[in-house]
Structures are given as structure tokens and as C-alpha cells.
Design a protein around this motif. Structure first.
Motif, PDB file in Angstrom:
ATOM      1  N   GLU A 137       0.711  -1.298   0.091  1.00  0.00           N
ATOM      2  CA  GLU A 137       0.056  -0.058  -0.069  1.00  0.00           C
ATOM      3  C   GLU A 137       0.969   1.397   0.212  1.00  0.00           C
ATOM      4  O   GLU A 137       0.234   2.374  -0.482  1.00  0.00           O
ATOM      5  CB  GLU A 137      -1.013   0.055   1.080  1.00  0.00           C
ATOM      6  N   GLY A 138       2.117   1.307   0.532  1.00  0.00           N
ATOM      7  CA  GLY A 138       2.991   2.251   0.646  1.00  0.00           C
ATOM      8  C   GLY A 138       3.641   2.348   2.001  1.00  0.00           C
ATOM      9  O   GLY A 138       3.817   1.411   2.551  1.00  0.00           O
ATOM     10  N   LYS A 139       4.145   3.514   2.030  1.00  0.00           N
ATOM     11  CA  LYS A 139       5.015   3.930   3.021  1.00  0.00           C
ATOM     12  C   LYS A 139       4.432   4.072   4.571  1.00  0.00           C
ATOM     13  O   LYS A 139       3.306   4.588   4.486  1.00  0.00           O
ATOM     14  CB  LYS A 139       6.108   5.225   2.821  1.00  0.00           C
ATOM     15  N   LEU A 140       4.818   3.839   5.737  1.00  0.00           N
ATOM     16  CA  LEU A 140       4.305   3.921   6.784  1.00  0.00           C
ATOM     17  C   LEU A 140       5.381   4.963   7.751  1.00  0.00           C
ATOM     18  O   LEU A 140       6.489   5.012   7.572  1.00  0.00           O
ATOM     19  CB  LEU A 140       4.213   2.680   7.836  1.00  0.00           C
ATOM     20  N   ILE A 141       4.617   5.844   8.514  1.00  0.00           N
ATOM     21  CA  ILE A 141       5.495   6.786   9.541  1.00  0.00           C
ATOM     22  C   ILE A 141       5.077   6.434  10.771  1.00  0.00           C
ATOM     23  O   ILE A 141       3.976   6.166  11.364  1.00  0.00           O
ATOM     24  CB  ILE A 141       5.370   8.301   9.215  1.00  0.00           C
ATOM     25  N   TYR A 142       6.055   6.273  11.515  1.00  0.00           N
ATOM     26  CA  TYR A 142       5.920   5.664  13.147  1.00  0.00           C
ATOM     27  C   TYR A 142       6.493   6.980  13.877  1.00  0.00           C
ATOM     28  O   TYR A 142       7.765   7.120  14.053  1.00  0.00           O
ATOM     29  CB  TYR A 142       6.794   4.377  13.297  1.00  0.00           C
ATOM     30  N   VAL A 143       5.391   7.449  14.835  1.00  0.00           N
ATOM     31  CA  VAL A 143       5.915   8.783  15.621  1.00  0.00           C
ATOM     32  C   VAL A 143       5.800   8.175  16.876  1.00  0.00           C
ATOM     33  O   VAL A 143       4.734   7.727  17.324  1.00  0.00           O
ATOM     34  CB  VAL A 143       4.425  10.043  15.202  1.00  0.00           C
ATOM     35  N   SER A 144       6.852   8.635  17.549  1.00  0.00           N
ATOM     36  CA  SER A 144       7.162   8.332  18.735  1.00  0.00           C
ATOM     37  C   SER A 144       7.896   8.918  19.702  1.00  0.00           C
ATOM     38  O   SER A 144       8.546  10.134  19.306  1.00  0.00           O
ATOM     39  CB  SER A 144       7.709   6.717  19.053  1.00  0.00           C
ATOM     40  N   GLY A 145       8.072   8.824  20.979  1.00  0.00           N
ATOM     41  CA  GLY A 145       8.956   9.218  21.730  1.00  0.00           C
ATOM     42  C   GLY A 145      10.538   8.858  21.528  1.00  0.00           C
ATOM     43  O   GLY A 145      10.501   7.807  21.051  1.00  0.00           O
ATOM     44  N   GLU A 146      11.619   9.721  22.352  1.00  0.00           N
ATOM     45  CA  GLU A 146      12.821   9.040  22.111  1.00  0.00           C
ATOM     46  C   GLU A 146      13.044   7.934  22.654  1.00  0.00           C
ATOM     47  O   GLU A 146      13.762   6.929  22.138  1.00  0.00           O
ATOM     48  CB  GLU A 146      13.701  10.079  22.871  1.00  0.00           C
ATOM     49  N   ASN A 147      12.353   7.305  24.065  1.00  0.00           N
ATOM     50  CA  ASN A 147      12.475   6.153  24.328  1.00  0.00           C
ATOM     51  C   ASN A 147      11.472   5.200  24.130  1.00  0.00           C
ATOM     52  O   ASN A 147      10.233   5.732  24.679  1.00  0.00           O
ATOM     53  CB  ASN A 147      12.748   6.221  26.032  1.00  0.00           C
ATOM     54  N   ILE A 148      11.501   4.067  23.765  1.00  0.00           N
ATOM     55  CA  ILE A 148      10.567   3.002  23.349  1.00  0.00           C
ATOM     56  C   ILE A 148      10.810   1.788  24.018  1.00  0.00           C
ATOM     57  O   ILE A 148      12.027   1.259  24.052  1.00  0.00           O
ATOM     58  CB  ILE A 148      10.192   3.071  21.783  1.00  0.00           C
ATOM     59  N   SER A 149       9.732   1.109  24.434  1.00  0.00           N
ATOM     60  CA  SER A 149      10.380  -0.434  24.857  1.00  0.00           C
ATOM     61  C   SER A 149      10.097  -1.624  23.936  1.00  0.00           C
ATOM     62  O   SER A 149      10.804  -2.426  23.975  1.00  0.00           O
ATOM     63  CB  SER A 149       9.034  -0.463  25.782  1.00  0.00           C
ATOM     64  N   VAL A 150       9.430  -1.198  22.591  1.00  0.00           N
ATOM     65  CA  VAL A 150       9.622  -2.206  21.563  1.00  0.00           C
ATOM     66  C   VAL A 150       9.925  -1.522  20.429  1.00  0.00           C
ATOM     67  O   VAL A 150       9.520  -0.463  19.924  1.00  0.00           O
ATOM     68  CB  VAL A 150       8.254  -2.795  21.388  1.00  0.00           C
TER      69      VAL A 150
END
Length: 232
Positions: free
Chosen positions: A113-126
Motif C-alpha cells: 500500500e505504501g510507506k508508513l510513518i511511526y511517530v514516537s518518543g525518544e525512548n521506546i520499549s519495543v
């Protein structure tokens, strides 16, 4: 019942009002502060899907140029509510669990379908972006906020807490758990929690507080806070 909430006020104000309306005493100890990060400019029109793993990621994103009708994947109900408040209409929410979120993406977004963008904080658990890349997805991670440990707390609050320890305390992340442990040791509160139930998101979070003697430790997902009131 006396309940201690530890998230920033913007993330728990509704819960404070809810618990108070049920007749509970609520204390607020914000262990972390959230700060926006200035990030690189990105052409958001290139993406066909967006992923949020926190409400803060939604709040701090400049939505100019982004089609709000694209598929919007949210880690839980609170994040979905924030996304809908920002105008996203095609939202899909997991139950507060990043691994469940990954499965929802696999089921509802074909890699063609195309590109994904994942928006998050600096620290992630996964490392959700790396896991999806391993599944063949074209995904970019955008970091738009950071978490800062609060180190100064009101002396009057600490003295009141010593006189009336909470029946329950909710902790939402490993960062928060580390900050709570530091707060407990700094203020010499180590031996005062034996009548307090610790409510944690995930075993890794609770593990950071294992050296403190709690009445009981419960694991929960966001959205289950009120339900837990009736388990103790």
C-alpha cells in the motif's frame, strides 16, 4: 480509597476527575515531564499510514500536509481519542500493547500500500519500526518528543504522603518506575509501601520496583485502571 497517579497532568487529568467522582482520594505525583523535540522536516504526503504509540506523539506532530483520512494505527484508546480529536477519521486501536498493535498493522495494512510513518518518543520499549521492516514494510520512525525525569517535588506533598500512604499507585513505564524508585529512596520512603498495591504496565516496569515491599503487584493495560479498583 487513596490512589496515587504518576503520569503528567495532561495524561491523567480525566482519570483524576473520574476517580474523584467515584469517591476516591487522588494524589498526583508527576514523575516525568514531556518535551517537544524539533525534528527534521518531512513530506508527510508521502505516507499512506501513520502509527502512534502515545498521545504525546499525536500532540507534538505538525500535521500540515498529512491526509487525515489515511489509516491511523494507535496503541490504545487514549491515543486513538487524541488522534480523533486532531481530525483523524480512519483510526484503528490496539489494547495498549505494542505487540498487539503490530498484529493489527499486519492484518490491516498491506506492505504494497505504501510507506508508513511511526511517530514516537525518544525512548521506546519495543522497536516496532525494526520489527515491521523485518516483515518487509517501508517505514520511517519520527521522534518528536522526549521524556525528562522530574527531580524536584513539593515538601508539603511528601509530608502528607508519609502520613497517608496510598492504597494503589499506577506506574506506566520503565522510565516512570525508575523515577519512582529514585523518589522513594531520596525521601527515605522505602518501608512505607507494604499496604500499597503496585499497578504496572508490564513485567519489565514492575521489575524495577521489586526491591520495595508492596502489598501486591498487578499488571494491567491502559484502560483497565477503573476495573482494577475492584480487584483489591
Amino acid at each position: 480509597m487513596h490512589i496515587l497517579l504518576t503520569r503528567p497532568l495532561e495524561d491523567c487529568s480525566e482519570m483524576i476527575i473520574k476517580f474523584q467522582s467515584l469517591g476516591h482520594k487522588v494524589s498526583h505525583l508527576p514523575l516525568l515531564s514531556i518535551k517537544k523535540i524539533l525534528h527534521e522536516k518531512i513530506n508527510l504526503s508521502e505516507f499512506k499510514g501513520i502509527i502512534f504509540t502515545s498521545s504525546n506523539a499525536v500532540r507534538f506532530l505538525n500535521l500540515n500536509g498529512l491526509d487525515k483520512n489515511i489509516k491511523c494505527f494507535c496503541v490504545g484508546n487514549a491515543t486513538e481519542k487524541e488522534a480523533r480529536g486532531q481530525g483523524f477519521s480512519n483510526t484503528i486501536a490496539a489494547e495498549g500493547n505494542v505487540l498487539n498493535l503490530k498484529e493489527l498493522i499486519l492484518q490491516n495494512f498491506d506492505k504494497t500500500e505504501g510507506k508508513l510513518i511511526y511517530v514516537s518518543g525518544e525512548n521506546i520499549s519495543v522497536d516496532l519500526d525494526n520489527q515491521l521492516q523485518n516483515e518487509g514494510y517501508d517505514i520511517k520512525r519520527l521522534i518528536n518528543y522526549e521524556t525528562v525525569h522530574n527531580e524536584k517535588f513539593d515538601d508539603d506533598f511528601i509530608n502528607r504522603l508519609k502520613l497517608d500512604m496510598p492504597d494503589m499507585v499506577y506506574v506506566y513505564s520503565q522510565n516512570s518506575a525508575s523515577s519512582l524508585l529514585k523518589f522513594i529512596k531520596l525521601n527515605q520512603l522505602e518501608g512505607l509501601w507494604m499496604s500499597t498495591n503496585l499497578m504496572c504496565i508490564g513485567e519489565k516496569t514492575s521489575a524495577k520496583l521489586n526491591e520495595i515491599k508492596w502489598k501486591k503487584i498487578f499488571l494491567f493495560n491502559p484502560g483497565e485502571e477503573e476495573f482494577l479498583l475492584y480487584k483489591i
